[in-house]
Each structure stands twice: as C-alpha cells, then as structure tokens.
Write a protein that holds these residues in place. Structure first.
Motif, PDB file in Angstrom:
ATOM      1  N   PRO A  25       0.702  -1.109   0.073  1.00  0.00           N
ATOM      2  CA  PRO A  25      -0.066  -0.153  -0.166  1.00  0.00           C
ATOM      3  C   PRO A  25       0.804   1.273   0.009  1.00  0.00           C
ATOM      4  N   ARG A  26       0.485   2.350  -0.463  1.00  0.00           N
ATOM      5  CA  ARG A  26       0.800   3.613  -0.543  1.00  0.00           C
ATOM      6  C   ARG A  26       0.655   4.318   1.116  1.00  0.00           C
ATOM      7  N   LEU A  27      -0.597   3.822   1.462  1.00  0.00           N
ATOM      8  CA  LEU A  27      -1.085   4.505   2.828  1.00  0.00           C
ATOM      9  C   LEU A  27      -1.389   3.064   3.575  1.00  0.00           C
ATOM     10  N   LEU A  28      -0.625   2.771   4.807  1.00  0.00           N
ATOM     11  CA  LEU A  28      -0.974   1.853   5.513  1.00  0.00           C
ATOM     12  C   LEU A  28      -1.254   2.505   6.672  1.00  0.00           C
ATOM     13  N   GLU A  42       3.287   2.918  21.790  1.00  0.00           N
ATOM     14  CA  GLU A  42       4.249   1.893  21.706  1.00  0.00           C
ATOM     15  C   GLU A  42       4.492   0.838  20.650  1.00  0.00           C
ATOM     16  N   LEU A  43       3.121   0.332  20.539  1.00  0.00           N
ATOM     17  CA  LEU A  43       3.086  -0.723  19.396  1.00  0.00           C
ATOM     18  C   LEU A  43       3.366   0.216  17.937  1.00  0.00           C
ATOM     19  N   ARG A  44       2.652   1.293  17.686  1.00  0.00           N
ATOM     20  CA  ARG A  44       2.998   2.201  16.893  1.00  0.00           C
ATOM     21  C   ARG A  44       4.084   2.647  16.423  1.00  0.00           C
ATOM     22  N   ASN A  45       4.986   2.840  17.493  1.00  0.00           N
ATOM     23  CA  ASN A  45       6.300   3.176  17.422  1.00  0.00           C
ATOM     24  C   ASN A  45       7.260   2.031  16.822  1.00  0.00           C
ATOM     25  N   ASP A  46       7.044   0.774  17.705  1.00  0.00           N
ATOM     26  CA  ASP A  46       7.447  -0.312  16.900  1.00  0.00           C
ATOM     27  C   ASP A  46       7.361  -0.605  15.510  1.00  0.00           C
ATOM     28  N   LEU A  47       6.069  -0.878  15.266  1.00  0.00           N
ATOM     29  CA  LEU A  47       5.697  -0.822  13.968  1.00  0.00           C
ATOM     30  C   LEU A  47       6.401   0.050  12.888  1.00  0.00           C
ATOM     31  N   PHE A  48       6.392   1.393  13.066  1.00  0.00           N
ATOM     32  CA  PHE A  48       7.133   2.295  12.129  1.00  0.00           C
ATOM     33  C   PHE A  48       8.660   1.981  12.012  1.00  0.00           C
ATOM     34  N   ARG A  49       9.207   1.736  13.246  1.00  0.00           N
ATOM     35  CA  ARG A  49      10.585   1.603  13.053  1.00  0.00           C
ATOM     36  C   ARG A  49      10.943   0.354  12.138  1.00  0.00           C
ATOM     37  N   GLN A  50      10.221  -0.789  12.230  1.00  0.00           N
ATOM     38  CA  GLN A  50      10.262  -2.289  11.473  1.00  0.00           C
ATOM     39  C   GLN A  50       9.987  -1.799   9.907  1.00  0.00           C
ATOM     40  N   LEU A  51       8.859  -0.690   9.706  1.00  0.00           N
ATOM     41  CA  LEU A  51       8.642  -0.381   8.722  1.00  0.00           C
ATOM     42  C   LEU A  51       9.629   0.392   7.621  1.00  0.00           C
ATOM     43  N   VAL A  52      10.328   1.187   8.584  1.00  0.00           N
ATOM     44  CA  VAL A  52      11.319   2.086   8.097  1.00  0.00           C
ATOM     45  C   VAL A  52      12.481   1.128   7.826  1.00  0.00           C
ATOM     46  N   GLN A  54      12.825  -2.352   7.318  1.00  0.00           N
ATOM     47  CA  GLN A  54      12.532  -3.279   6.634  1.00  0.00           C
ATOM     48  C   GLN A  54      12.035  -3.157   5.086  1.00  0.00           C
ATOM     49  N   GLU A  55      10.855  -2.127   5.286  1.00  0.00           N
ATOM     50  CA  GLU A  55      10.227  -1.872   4.099  1.00  0.00           C
ATOM     51  C   GLU A  55      10.243  -0.661   3.432  1.00  0.00           C
ATOM     52  N   GLY A  56      11.354   0.194   3.912  1.00  0.00           N
ATOM     53  CA  GLY A  56      11.601   1.703   3.477  1.00  0.00           C
ATOM     54  C   GLY A  56      10.686   2.541   3.441  1.00  0.00           C
ATOM     55  N   TYR A  57      10.040   2.467   4.526  1.00  0.00           N
ATOM     56  CA  TYR A  57       8.863   3.658   4.792  1.00  0.00           C
ATOM     57  C   TYR A  57       9.804   4.906   5.204  1.00  0.00           C
ATOM     58  N   PRO A 116      21.626  11.619   4.495  1.00  0.00           N
ATOM     59  CA  PRO A 116      21.121  12.456   3.146  1.00  0.00           C
ATOM     60  C   PRO A 116      19.667  12.927   3.296  1.00  0.00           C
ATOM     61  N   ALA A 117      19.255  13.787   2.523  1.00  0.00           N
ATOM     62  CA  ALA A 117      17.862  14.183   2.421  1.00  0.00           C
ATOM     63  C   ALA A 117      16.965  13.167   2.009  1.00  0.00           C
ATOM     64  N   SER A 118      17.259  12.642   1.171  1.00  0.00           N
ATOM     65  CA  SER A 118      16.321  11.538   0.689  1.00  0.00           C
ATOM     66  C   SER A 118      16.151  10.424   1.333  1.00  0.00           C
ATOM     67  N   GLU A 119      17.054   9.971   2.344  1.00  0.00           N
ATOM     68  CA  GLU A 119      16.677   9.133   3.448  1.00  0.00           C
ATOM     69  C   GLU A 119      16.081   9.429   4.393  1.00  0.00           C
ATOM     70  N   ARG A 120      15.937  10.676   4.978  1.00  0.00           N
ATOM     71  CA  ARG A 120      15.339  11.252   6.115  1.00  0.00           C
ATOM     72  C   ARG A 120      13.947  10.749   6.266  1.00  0.00           C
ATOM     73  N   LEU A 121      13.722  10.708   7.442  1.00  0.00           N
ATOM     74  CA  LEU A 121      12.139  10.398   7.954  1.00  0.00           C
ATOM     75  C   LEU A 121      11.481  11.677   7.997  1.00  0.00           C
ATOM     76  N   ARG A 122      10.239  11.696   7.736  1.00  0.00           N
ATOM     77  CA  ARG A 122       9.262  12.721   7.574  1.00  0.00           C
ATOM     78  C   ARG A 122       8.169  12.837   8.497  1.00  0.00           C
ATOM     79  N   PHE A 123       7.661  13.632   9.006  1.00  0.00           N
ATOM     80  CA  PHE A 123       6.438  13.788   9.845  1.00  0.00           C
ATOM     81  C   PHE A 123       5.164  14.624   9.046  1.00  0.00           C
TER      82      PHE A 123
END
Length: 407
Positions: A25-28, A42-52, A54-57, A116-123
C-alpha cells in the motif's frame, strides 16, 4: 472455536502485516479505538521502526493539526527547535503530553542525524486546524499561500494584497469563538468578509495551479508541497467556518464530514510522496460509513479512510485496533461471546488477526457488539471487520508501558 481463531492470530510485525495485504500500500493506516494509551503508542512506534528498517517507509502521519505538524517535520529533518518546544507546539489536541509521541519524535530526529535528505524520515499531521469545539482562523494558511505566490509571480496576477487579507481576516478570536460550534449566530463564517475571503482563496488556489510550470522552475519540491498544503487548508477552513454559521438540520453532519474530507485530501497528498504509516482513530480510517449521535440527532458521513480507499483501492490498507481491558478507565474484561472477548481468551498480549481466517473460524456468524463502559473507548463493530485488512488486538492497555516505544 478458540482453536480456529488461534490459527488466525500472528505476531504484530511489519513482515507479517505485509504478508496479509494483497499489494504493497501507499498508505498503511493503523487505527486506534481510543487516544493516549501508552501500549498503543508503543506498538505504533515499534511497527513504524520496522517499516522504516525493513520496508523502506519514510513518513508517518498522525491525527494532528497539519499546519502545526510542519514544526515537527522541521525538527526531525533538520533539528530545528528543542524536543520540548516541538512536541508542545507541533502536536495538537495535547498529543505532545503523551510519552509515546515524544519518544517517536525523539527517535525520528536521532535516525535522521547525518543522513542525506533522500533518506530522512518525515512527519505529517493530517487533521485540519480543528478541534471538536471549533476551528482555527484561516490566517496562517491564507497568508502563507499568498506569500508563496507573491514571491514568485507577477504582482498584477495576485487577486489581492496581503493588507487586504489582513483587513478581511480581522482579529483571530472572531474565528475561534468557542460558542460558535453550538450557536451558528456566533460564527463569522458567513459574514461579507468571510464570503470575500472564500473567493480570494479560490483565486489564489487557481493561480497556484495556473502557474505550475513557473513554480516548478522557481520553487523547491518541499516549498511546492507546503504551498499546496496551505491551499487545501485555507479553502477547507473557510468552508468549515461557512457551515459553522449555517442553521440547517444538516449542519453538524456537514461539519464532521468536512473534517474527514480535509483529512482525506492531506492523506492523498502524502500518498504521492511515498509509503506512509497513518495513525488515527479507527473511526477516521475505516472504510465504512461513520455514524454517531451529536447535538441530539444521528449523524452519518464518510470517513477519511472511506474516501481515500475509494481513490486508492489496494493502495490503501487499514488495520483496526481493538482492546481487551483499560483498567485505569474502568473498561473490564470483555464478555466472552464478543469479538474482543474471543480474542481476549487467547494467550497473546499483542496479536495481528487475519480477518479472512477469522471469518472462517466464526463460520459466517457475527458476534454481538461489545458495549463500552467508558465514552472514550470505541469497541470494534463486528459488522465492520470485513472492511479491514486485519485487526491488531492488545489484551490489556496500560497508560505507561514498561518499554519505551520506538528505539
């Protein structure tokens, strides 16, 4: 039945989530049935870390003011401001007071350090500058949109000057009058000045679109994205204020629908950026039509998730979260015949439920809906399960979890 349901239950991790979905998905969307519970954050934070990892989010979006969210985004991408100030100013609805949200921002900033900017996380915040009791002045969005255009296009093309906007906007407390939510006559949304501002906002948005080729040549992509955000927010807020001043029977249904429509527009813009984890209330993210009682009458409207899901199809995925107990709020063990009760009987503290296998285990039957003893918790509607891509179940919610969220 318990054995059959057990076969539908998995660990909550990014790889398993992706395995349940028909397409990437483009939006999970990860829903929550209540706000502020430490275990859910906590669960959300853990899942986001894994998505970043392992999945390139690269983006996380929250049910928070979209304009204030720019403060958080600036901090996590470039280090602007202090953590204390950023979570206080950048998260609306007092979300900054929750340790899990603070930890998320801290981790994102640490992750981005030196990248680098292309790899930074966004909020991103996806809610409008709205509260259940009213809406903000459109000043910030309107003046920022005007300023973006004034710096890049011929002044003769602008529909007005900045001074004209300031004069028409007047004092901001006219717009934020708390009594206006219950008394339409207290709203300024249908005054001659507000009507004029709606026309000017429409002209500014039209100019933004018409000047796209020139703006691409003279603006950074980030600046253009923000200009479009200001445009959506300015027109959305003025529309919301207009209908706050309306006295017709459909007023409240229109207002809650407008809020979700603004959220949907922000989500669709994020979908263009790349894979994004969205965290908000189940009610905003569900594919089903939303319903509630407000002002003594039933309201029906389409949620942001229903709108986005219609546009994106398999590009939108929705995981609903359900809870067993919230002891500190008096939400006790669910009745055993409810969906939450059946899941509560399993040993897992956290689980990801495959809804297709769950339907097989239930043999086509629909468990009775659970009733909440606390208004702040919305039990999962069994009739809505088929509209999800999975259920995240947390057995017992604790306000202050033992572990610290995203690391």
């Amino acid at each position: 039945m318990t054995a059959g349901i057990s076969a539908a239950v998995h660990d909550v991790d990014a790889a398993t989530v992706m395995g349940l979905l028909p397409a990437r998905p483009r939006l999970l969307a990860l829903g929550e049935p209540t706000h502020g519970e430490g275990d859910l954050l906590e669960l959300r934070n853990d899942l986001f870390r894994q998505l970043v990892e392992q999945e390139g989010y690269r983006t996380i979006a929250m049910e928070s003011d979209c304009l204030r969210g720019l403060v958080v985004d600036d901090h996590v991408t470039s280090g602007t401001g202090t953590l204390d100030d950023v979570v206080e100013r950048g998260l609306s609805h007092e979300w900054g007071a929750f340790p899990g949200n603070r930890e998320l921002v801290r981790w994102m900033r640490a992750y981005n350090e030196g990248r680098p900017a292309s790899e930074r996380l966004r909020f991103a915040g996806v809610d409008g500058p709205l509260e259940i009791t009213g809406a903000e002045s459109p000043r910030q969005a309107l003046t920022a949109l005007h300023g973006h255009l004034a710096a890049r296009v011929d002044a003769d093309l602008l529909p007005c000057t900045a001074d004209t906007l300031d004069r028409l906007l007047g004092a901001d407390d006219r717009w934020t009058e708390p009594a206006a939510m219950r008394d339409p006559s207290r709203s300024v949304g249908q005054t001659p000045e507000a009507d004029r501002l709606r026309l000017l906002a429409d002209d500014l948005v039209a100019l933004l679109d018409a000047q796209t080729p020139a703006l691409v040549a003279t603006s950074a992509p980030e600046d253009r994205d923000r200009a479009r955000l200001y445009a959506r927010t300015a027109t959305g807020l003025l529309r919301y204020h207009h209908w706050m001043a309306d006295a017709s029977p459909g007023r409240l249904a229109r207002l809650v629908g407008l809020r979700d429509s603004m959220m949907a527009a922000n989500l669709l813009a994020l979908a263009e950026r790349g894979p994004t984890l969205v965290h908000a209330h189940n009610g905003h993210l569900q594919r089903n039509q939303s319903q509630m009682w407000m002002g003594g009458r039933p309201l029906e409207w389409w949620s942001a998730g229903a709108i986005v899901g219609t546009h994106l199809g398999e590009g939108y995925a929705f995981l609903a979260t359900a809870l067993g107990t919230i002891g500190h709020q008096g939400v006790d063990v669910p009745p055993p015949d409810t969906l939450e009760g059946l899941l509560y009987a399993l040993p897992q503290e956290r689980s990801l439920v495959d809804v297709r296998r769950l339907a097989t285990a239930l043999a086509g039957g629909t468990p009775p809906a659970r009733e909440s003893s606390w208004f702040g918790y919305s039990p999962l509607d069994p009739a809505h399960v088929a509209g999800t891509d999975g259920i995240v179940f947390v057995k017992d919610a604790r306000r202050d979890p033992v572990r610290g969220g995203a690391r």
